[in-house]
Motif scaffolding. Sequence first.
Motif, PDB file in Angstrom:
ATOM      1  N   GLU A   1      -7.301   7.438  -6.632  1.00  0.00           N
ATOM      2  CA  GLU A   1      -7.626   7.288  -4.953  1.00  0.00           C
ATOM      3  C   GLU A   1      -6.587   6.750  -4.220  1.00  0.00           C
ATOM      4  O   GLU A   1      -6.468   7.430  -3.108  1.00  0.00           O
ATOM      5  CB  GLU A   1      -8.925   6.362  -4.821  1.00  0.00           C
ATOM      6  CG  GLU A   1      -9.296   5.966  -3.610  1.00  0.00           C
ATOM      7  CD  GLU A   1     -10.367   7.081  -2.856  1.00  0.00           C
ATOM      8  OE1 GLU A   1     -10.135   7.053  -1.783  1.00  0.00           O
ATOM      9  OE2 GLU A   1     -10.688   7.984  -3.725  1.00  0.00           O
ATOM     10  N   ALA A   2      -5.832   5.813  -4.526  1.00  0.00           N
ATOM     11  CA  ALA A   2      -4.717   5.337  -3.680  1.00  0.00           C
ATOM     12  C   ALA A   2      -3.441   5.130  -4.711  1.00  0.00           C
ATOM     13  O   ALA A   2      -3.706   4.557  -5.623  1.00  0.00           O
ATOM     14  CB  ALA A   2      -4.863   4.210  -3.166  1.00  0.00           C
ATOM     15  N   LEU A   3      -2.473   5.701  -4.524  1.00  0.00           N
ATOM     16  CA  LEU A   3      -1.400   5.436  -5.187  1.00  0.00           C
ATOM     17  C   LEU A   3      -0.198   4.949  -4.041  1.00  0.00           C
ATOM     18  O   LEU A   3       0.210   5.319  -3.292  1.00  0.00           O
ATOM     19  CB  LEU A   3      -0.638   6.864  -5.771  1.00  0.00           C
ATOM     20  CG  LEU A   3       0.673   6.834  -6.534  1.00  0.00           C
ATOM     21  CD1 LEU A   3       0.421   6.107  -7.811  1.00  0.00           C
ATOM     22  CD2 LEU A   3       1.134   8.423  -6.732  1.00  0.00           C
ATOM     23  N   VAL A   4       0.299   3.586  -4.407  1.00  0.00           N
ATOM     24  CA  VAL A   4       1.186   2.845  -3.690  1.00  0.00           C
ATOM     25  C   VAL A   4       2.259   2.390  -4.650  1.00  0.00           C
ATOM     26  O   VAL A   4       2.105   2.147  -5.645  1.00  0.00           O
ATOM     27  CB  VAL A   4       0.163   1.656  -2.830  1.00  0.00           C
ATOM     28  CG1 VAL A   4      -0.929   2.342  -2.127  1.00  0.00           C
ATOM     29  CG2 VAL A   4      -0.009   0.613  -3.896  1.00  0.00           C
ATOM     30  N   PHE A   5       3.430   2.531  -3.699  1.00  0.00           N
ATOM     31  CA  PHE A   5       4.673   1.953  -4.439  1.00  0.00           C
ATOM     32  C   PHE A   5       4.708   0.503  -4.092  1.00  0.00           C
ATOM     33  O   PHE A   5       4.731  -0.152  -2.894  1.00  0.00           O
ATOM     34  CB  PHE A   5       5.911   2.485  -3.892  1.00  0.00           C
ATOM     35  CG  PHE A   5       7.168   2.017  -4.666  1.00  0.00           C
ATOM     36  CD1 PHE A   5       7.366   2.739  -5.980  1.00  0.00           C
ATOM     37  CD2 PHE A   5       7.912   1.102  -4.185  1.00  0.00           C
ATOM     38  CE1 PHE A   5       8.625   2.467  -6.527  1.00  0.00           C
ATOM     39  CE2 PHE A   5       9.213   0.784  -4.895  1.00  0.00           C
ATOM     40  CZ  PHE A   5       9.456   1.310  -6.131  1.00  0.00           C
TER      41      PHE A   5
ATOM     42  N   TRP B   1       4.876   1.671  -9.065  1.00  0.00           N
ATOM     43  CA  TRP B   1       4.035   2.668  -8.745  1.00  0.00           C
ATOM     44  C   TRP B   1       2.652   1.972  -9.100  1.00  0.00           C
ATOM     45  O   TRP B   1       2.649   1.682 -10.458  1.00  0.00           O
ATOM     46  CB  TRP B   1       3.974   3.888  -8.961  1.00  0.00           C
ATOM     47  CG  TRP B   1       5.073   4.922  -8.165  1.00  0.00           C
ATOM     48  CD1 TRP B   1       6.133   5.286  -8.769  1.00  0.00           C
ATOM     49  CD2 TRP B   1       4.758   5.349  -6.976  1.00  0.00           C
ATOM     50  NE1 TRP B   1       6.885   5.775  -7.566  1.00  0.00           N
ATOM     51  CE2 TRP B   1       6.119   6.050  -6.652  1.00  0.00           C
ATOM     52  CE3 TRP B   1       3.899   5.355  -5.973  1.00  0.00           C
ATOM     53  CZ2 TRP B   1       6.204   6.647  -5.496  1.00  0.00           C
ATOM     54  CZ3 TRP B   1       4.068   5.896  -4.793  1.00  0.00           C
ATOM     55  CH2 TRP B   1       5.394   6.600  -4.288  1.00  0.00           C
ATOM     56  N   LYS B   2       1.650   1.712  -8.483  1.00  0.00           N
ATOM     57  CA  LYS B   2       0.457   1.318  -8.630  1.00  0.00           C
ATOM     58  C   LYS B   2      -0.794   2.121  -8.348  1.00  0.00           C
ATOM     59  O   LYS B   2      -0.675   2.734  -7.144  1.00  0.00           O
ATOM     60  CB  LYS B   2       0.021  -0.121  -8.005  1.00  0.00           C
ATOM     61  CG  LYS B   2       0.973  -1.261  -8.401  1.00  0.00           C
ATOM     62  CD  LYS B   2       0.684  -1.616  -9.863  1.00  0.00           C
ATOM     63  CE  LYS B   2       1.536  -2.818 -10.256  1.00  0.00           C
ATOM     64  NZ  LYS B   2       1.118  -4.172  -9.472  1.00  0.00           N
ATOM     65  N   ARG B   3      -1.783   2.232  -9.233  1.00  0.00           N
ATOM     66  CA  ARG B   3      -2.881   3.164  -8.971  1.00  0.00           C
ATOM     67  C   ARG B   3      -4.061   2.485  -8.651  1.00  0.00           C
ATOM     68  O   ARG B   3      -4.314   1.338  -9.541  1.00  0.00           O
ATOM     69  CB  ARG B   3      -3.002   4.025 -10.208  1.00  0.00           C
ATOM     70  CG  ARG B   3      -1.968   5.005 -10.700  1.00  0.00           C
ATOM     71  CD  ARG B   3      -2.077   5.472 -11.924  1.00  0.00           C
ATOM     72  NE  ARG B   3      -3.310   6.419 -12.173  1.00  0.00           N
ATOM     73  CZ  ARG B   3      -3.057   7.846 -12.125  1.00  0.00           C
ATOM     74  NH1 ARG B   3      -1.927   8.256 -11.851  1.00  0.00           N
ATOM     75  NH2 ARG B   3      -4.081   8.586 -12.243  1.00  0.00           N
ATOM     76  N   TYR B   4      -4.848   2.685  -7.705  1.00  0.00           N
ATOM     77  CA  TYR B   4      -5.897   1.829  -7.216  1.00  0.00           C
ATOM     78  C   TYR B   4      -7.288   2.867  -7.129  1.00  0.00           C
ATOM     79  O   TYR B   4      -6.968   3.692  -6.498  1.00  0.00           O
ATOM     80  CB  TYR B   4      -5.813   0.959  -5.930  1.00  0.00           C
ATOM     81  CG  TYR B   4      -4.749   0.159  -5.953  1.00  0.00           C
ATOM     82  CD1 TYR B   4      -4.994  -1.290  -6.678  1.00  0.00           C
ATOM     83  CD2 TYR B   4      -3.323  -0.072  -5.812  1.00  0.00           C
ATOM     84  CE1 TYR B   4      -4.227  -2.524  -6.882  1.00  0.00           C
ATOM     85  CE2 TYR B   4      -2.625  -1.124  -5.775  1.00  0.00           C
ATOM     86  CZ  TYR B   4      -2.878  -2.146  -6.392  1.00  0.00           C
ATOM     87  OH  TYR B   4      -1.972  -3.160  -6.716  1.00  0.00           O
ATOM     88  N   ASP B   5      -8.264   2.102  -7.359  1.00  0.00           N
ATOM     89  CA  ASP B   5      -9.606   3.108  -7.163  1.00  0.00           C
ATOM     90  C   ASP B   5     -10.075   2.969  -5.582  1.00  0.00           C
ATOM     91  O   ASP B   5     -10.883   3.898  -5.247  1.00  0.00           O
ATOM     92  CB  ASP B   5     -10.807   2.313  -8.075  1.00  0.00           C
ATOM     93  CG  ASP B   5     -10.528   2.540  -9.325  1.00  0.00           C
ATOM     94  OD1 ASP B   5      -9.815   3.557  -9.759  1.00  0.00           O
ATOM     95  OD2 ASP B   5     -11.001   1.698 -10.191  1.00  0.00           O
ATOM     96  N   THR B   6      -9.371   1.853  -4.985  1.00  0.00           N
ATOM     97  CA  THR B   6     -10.010   1.710  -3.535  1.00  0.00           C
ATOM     98  C   THR B   6      -8.607   1.589  -2.646  1.00  0.00           C
ATOM     99  O   THR B   6      -7.560   0.787  -3.485  1.00  0.00           O
ATOM    100  CB  THR B   6     -11.070   1.055  -3.428  1.00  0.00           C
ATOM    101  OG1 THR B   6     -10.595  -0.397  -3.833  1.00  0.00           O
ATOM    102  CG2 THR B   6     -12.247   1.418  -3.635  1.00  0.00           C
ATOM    103  N   TRP B   7      -8.554   1.566  -1.521  1.00  0.00           N
ATOM    104  CA  TRP B   7      -7.204   0.830  -0.612  1.00  0.00           C
ATOM    105  C   TRP B   7      -8.038   0.274   0.819  1.00  0.00           C
ATOM    106  O   TRP B   7      -8.618   1.203   1.434  1.00  0.00           O
ATOM    107  CB  TRP B   7      -6.100   1.817  -0.452  1.00  0.00           C
ATOM    108  CG  TRP B   7      -4.959   0.731  -0.051  1.00  0.00           C
ATOM    109  CD1 TRP B   7      -4.861   0.839   1.228  1.00  0.00           C
ATOM    110  CD2 TRP B   7      -4.277  -0.064  -0.639  1.00  0.00           C
ATOM    111  NE1 TRP B   7      -3.712  -0.197   1.767  1.00  0.00           N
ATOM    112  CE2 TRP B   7      -3.356  -0.659   0.230  1.00  0.00           C
ATOM    113  CE3 TRP B   7      -4.094  -0.441  -1.884  1.00  0.00           C
ATOM    114  CZ2 TRP B   7      -2.347  -1.645  -0.049  1.00  0.00           C
ATOM    115  CZ3 TRP B   7      -3.114  -1.306  -2.356  1.00  0.00           C
ATOM    116  CH2 TRP B   7      -2.283  -1.985  -1.506  1.00  0.00           C
TER     117      TRP B   7
END
Length: 625
Positions: free
Chosen positions: A372-376, A383-389
Amino acid sequence: MRLSRILPVLLLWGRAVSAQPATAAPAAASYSLTESMIPMRDGAKLYTRILAPTNAAGPLPIMFVRTPYGVDGNTAASVAARWGFMARDIARNGYVFVFQDIRGKFKSEGQFVMQRPPRANRADAKAIDESTDAYDTIEWLLKNVPNNNGRVGMTGVSYDGWTTAMAMLDPHPALKAGSPQASPADMWKGDDFHHNGAFRLSYGFEYATMMESGKDVKQFNMDAFDTYEWYLKLGSLKTVNEKFLKGTIPTWNDFAQHPNFDAFWQRQAMAGYLNKVTVPALHVAGWWDQEDFYGPVTIYRELEKHDRENKNFLVVGPWNHGGWMGGEGASLGPIQFGQPTARFFRDSIMAPFFARHLHPEQRDVAGWTLPEALVFEAGSNVWKRYDTWPPKTAVSPRSLYMREGGALGWEPPTTTAPAYDAYVSDPAKPVPYRQRPVQMTYGPGSTWRTWLTEDQRFVHNRPDVLSWELPTLTDDLTIAGDLTVTLHAATSGTDADYVVKLIDVYPDTGMKELRMNGYQFMVANDVFRARYRKDPQKPVPLTPNVPEAITIDLHTQAYTFKKGHRVMIQVQSTWFPLIDRNPQTFVPNIFEAKPSDFRAATQRIYRSKGQASRIVLPVVTGIRP
């Protein structure tokens, strides 16, 4: 200098995108060029360049880019070089690439309107906007481009990202995927021309004159190397039309006539139109985008409210404006990220996203998933993977308070007596927003594209800049999510601006590069024009010397302050010439302020019990890469 001469370098991907070399394309890539004037529903014709692979084995999808910056620079060679990552490995046959001058620019007919709002009368068959122009073009392409597979994708950075987002509001059925990248969403609240009502002077003036002095793109002839001095000598903004523009630049006239968040800006703002997710969307932003960070995150969030089919995605990396579309992305200014973040995005995110949606035979790309959200997370550089941002779990909002003696503390102040830190803000001697000389935004040698990474020591300890610091961290401090600041502030004037910066102070010794010892890196920032604290549509003056709570949105961030670093907050009231000078005397319209309205004022930031100025940090607990 005519900016059109350097357009392929500076503006092909949006406003002042990096001129670093793009990923190399396969040697066999070869394209044939077709030029067309495509008719729109109102009769205007738009100039379009179509570049199709000469060795395609079967029908191909169309990748479509609409831009105000001129498309003549798109040749077979440039497409092979710049878009090679889209045709390598996953989608070996690639795409038919289509580039179009938007209405009124370069070789296209019609009238250019900056950020043309969606048409008011959708029942009018001849009514046009950027959405209808995209729709009509796609309809023509499907009928006239040989060997297309009936599927179209759109993308672009900055203005080109905005035209992509507009096309997605009311899409042609063949538009199967879109990636609006660094698209503005609200030109009054947080993108190019204003932040929270504070006018972005140097950018607004230079961009408006660049875009509206003719059908092409050319810079205003500014006879000064240090634009800080040039803008200071302007005095009141009334002089801009009187001395220079003479009413010939429509967007400048709009600035002057609409200083508040009135119907003009509300019609442009995208939030009111984002009521459904029409096609799979990949929104892209850069943490240190000097032009449009607010926009892509806002568009993603508004659409996410209506995403029932899991086709709305966000990627945020450690980039400036469009920095993900060129070069390696291993650093920005002096800040190092330890990996090729831009190349990773192009090869591992963007290419498979479009391949999945536009190449039916590649629908199930082996081993590829998009969170859902890939943020550095800079600082830790992962890199971090999140289900929501922003994240909804494993994050604890914690207040960090401004305390006595220039300290920050996790505990609130206990003194009940009024306590504050103060400075005198003088519009005649404003704080520069980047190190002088401040070159023109797109001028030779300009540091515009990396100014957000500049060492803030160049203003630290100025008498008109306040700073508070945490002691040296004994453990890493990681944040992920939204940042807000509440200032309990008072002024001796009747209006004020407040600029807030969240800064990572590097260790004083032991850094690999000598200049990085003690470096003050600005992690997040923004400005707030206090006249709008109650209502963005109806400015009201401040009462002299009466403190009020003013909340400032520092947007969102994923960052690790490393062990051995310090956290700093800076506050000031001028940021020139990025932000116009607030007279600090309330006037109904600052564009009409007289020289006598500009007065020095004492600003007080309170730090006592009941008036505790603070920043709220989204502190991460228990999250792993």
